[in-house]
Write a protein that holds these residues in place. Structure first.
Motif, PDB file in Angstrom:
ATOM      1  N   SER A  84       0.830  -1.204   0.000  1.00  0.00           N
ATOM      2  CA  SER A  84       0.000   0.000   0.000  1.00  0.00           C
ATOM      3  C   SER A  84       0.862   1.252   0.000  1.00  0.00           C
ATOM      4  CB  SER A  84      -0.912   0.009   1.229  1.00  0.00           C
ATOM      5  OG  SER A  84      -1.594   1.243   1.333  1.00  0.00           O
ATOM      6  N   ILE A  85       0.394   2.273  -0.733  1.00  0.00           N
ATOM      7  CA  ILE A  85       1.099   3.553  -0.765  1.00  0.00           C
ATOM      8  C   ILE A  85       0.865   4.337   0.525  1.00  0.00           C
ATOM      9  CG2 ILE A  85      -0.780   4.849  -1.844  1.00  0.00           C
ATOM     10  CD1 ILE A  85       2.958   5.208  -2.657  1.00  0.00           C
ATOM     11  N   VAL A  86      -0.217   4.009   1.238  1.00  0.00           N
ATOM     12  CA  VAL A  86      -0.623   4.778   2.416  1.00  0.00           C
ATOM     13  C   VAL A  86       0.363   4.567   3.571  1.00  0.00           C
ATOM     14  CG1 VAL A  86      -2.414   5.097   4.163  1.00  0.00           C
ATOM     15  CG2 VAL A  86      -3.058   4.712   1.791  1.00  0.00           C
ATOM     16  N   LYS A  87       0.785   5.686   4.157  1.00  0.00           N
ATOM     17  CA  LYS A  87       1.657   5.659   5.331  1.00  0.00           C
ATOM     18  C   LYS A  87       1.004   6.461   6.438  1.00  0.00           C
ATOM     19  CE  LYS A  87       5.807   5.086   2.559  1.00  0.00           C
ATOM     20  NZ  LYS A  87       7.027   5.692   2.008  1.00  0.00           N
ATOM     21  N   THR A  88       1.640   6.475   7.603  1.00  0.00           N
ATOM     22  CA  THR A  88       1.063   7.156   8.760  1.00  0.00           C
ATOM     23  C   THR A  88       0.807   8.625   8.473  1.00  0.00           C
ATOM     24  OG1 THR A  88       2.325   5.659  10.182  1.00  0.00           O
ATOM     25  CG2 THR A  88       1.333   7.577  11.235  1.00  0.00           C
ATOM     26  N   LEU A  89       1.773   9.294   7.814  1.00  0.00           N
ATOM     27  CA  LEU A  89       1.661  10.726   7.531  1.00  0.00           C
ATOM     28  C   LEU A  89       2.004  11.006   6.071  1.00  0.00           C
ATOM     29  CD1 LEU A  89       3.542  12.199  10.639  1.00  0.00           C
ATOM     30  CD2 LEU A  89       1.083  11.889  10.377  1.00  0.00           C
ATOM     31  N   MET A  90       1.358  12.041   5.521  1.00  0.00           N
ATOM     32  CA  MET A  90       1.703  12.520   4.186  1.00  0.00           C
ATOM     33  C   MET A  90       2.988  13.341   4.281  1.00  0.00           C
ATOM     34  SD  MET A  90      -2.129  13.787   3.161  1.00  0.00           S
ATOM     35  CE  MET A  90      -1.738  14.349   1.513  1.00  0.00           C
ATOM     36  N   LYS A  91       3.702  13.472   3.153  1.00  0.00           N
ATOM     37  CA  LYS A  91       4.940  14.263   3.169  1.00  0.00           C
ATOM     38  C   LYS A  91       4.655  15.743   3.376  1.00  0.00           C
ATOM     39  CE  LYS A  91       8.841  11.971   1.131  1.00  0.00           C
ATOM     40  NZ  LYS A  91      10.029  12.210   0.296  1.00  0.00           N
TER      41      LYS A  91
END
Length: 305
Positions: free
Chosen positions: A129-136
């Motif tokens: 998944s591309i989704v991580k805890t925080l966006m850049k």
């Protein structure tokens, strides 16, 4: 009412007759590939990609790409998405992005839209998944105006540690929640002006300062989702102009958000991975066909013009 629905109300004697008129639309699958010469947005506009598709594309890559710092001249992007046309071939609406790719930071990132058990997301070729805890970055179209570190304070006039990242943008530019979580603070906070702080989990928090106003429903204790608009750029508090002051806190300590290394996204389970591989291969085959078609279409269009 919208691009596809109109309502007609007529009076007949002593009563009103209401008719809903729907425009019949035809789905068209489009593949657009474009080299970036100045910015992603300008390149996408030049390619006649609809604004809402550009925004969706930027949000998809918001976990991997810092659009203010990572983009270099001659990087490129490719989008495979749906358009809906009326009988005159005018675009009335757009649908989902099926595939998205970018060449940035000297590597290609290819992402596939995959739905499993009514949960949709974007995954790389390995099913991660591309989704991580925080966006850049929690804001699109902004300029990085001041990095984390020591600097001469623009108002106080002496050297002072700047424990955040500033993004200059016009007043009213939407600010997104960098990650899902619960709002800890949503109030005036001294030099920060209008301020929001979100707790994402036991380790991470993010803070947003100098807002002109808060989005509807944003208050202490409210739960927000990643990418949700929480407020708008302003110049409240100790500020020399409209910008977002953005902070990331790890275990309550403010750190450099631009150098933060977040864990990779979750991988698909064994059964989901099998379905994903079948879907990915089908998308790749369709991509090959559509690339040939649209390359010929744009070639002949430019020739006729």
């Amino acid at each position: 009412i919208n691009e596809v629905l109109s309502v007609e109300i007529r009076k007949e004697l002593d009563r009103f007759v209401v008719n809903e008129n729907y425009i019949k639309l035809t789905k068209q699958e489009v593949v657009v590939k474009k080299k970036i010469t100045s910015s992603l947005y300008n390149a996408a506009v030049d390619a006649k990609i609809e604004p809402n598709v550009i925004i969706d594309f930027a949000q998809i890559f918001g976990f991997e790409v810092d659009f203010q710092r990572d983009i270099r001249k001659n990087d490129w992007f490719e989008i495979y998405y749906e358009r809906f046309l009326d009988s005159k071939n005018k675009t009335r609406d757009t649908g989902r992005i099926i595939y998205a790719s970018m060449f940035v930071n000297n590597k290609e990132i290819a992402l596939y839209n995959f739905n499993y058990k009514n949960e949709s997301g974007f995954y790389d070729v390995k099913g991660k998944s591309i989704v991580k805890t925080l966006m850049k970055t929690p804001i699109n179209g902004a300029r990085l105006s001041s990095s984390y570190g020591m600097r001469k304070h623009p108002i106080l006039g002496y050297n002072k540690m700047h424990k955040g990242t500033d993004f200059a943008a016009p007043t009213g530019t939407p600010i997104m929640a960098s990650g899902s979580g619960v709002i800890e603070m949503s109030q005036r906070n001294g030099a920060y002006g209008n301020y929001i702080r979100i707790r994402h989990n036991s380790k991470y928090k993010t803070a947003y300062g100098h807002l002109s106003k808060y989005a509807k429903g944003v208050r202490k204790g409210a739960r927000v989702r990643q990418g949700q608009i929480i407020g708008y750029v302003g110049s409240t508090g100790r500020s020399t102009g409209p910008h977002l002051h953005y902070e990331v806190l790890v275990n309550n300590k403010r750190i450099n958000s631009q150098k933060l290394k977040l864990p990779s996204g979750k991988s698909l389970s064994k059964n989901a991975r099998k379905e994903f591989e079948i879907k990915r291969i089908k998308i790749d085959v369709k991509l090959g066909e559509l690339r040939t078609y649209w390359n010929l279409f744009f070639f002949f269009s430019s020739t006729w013009l």
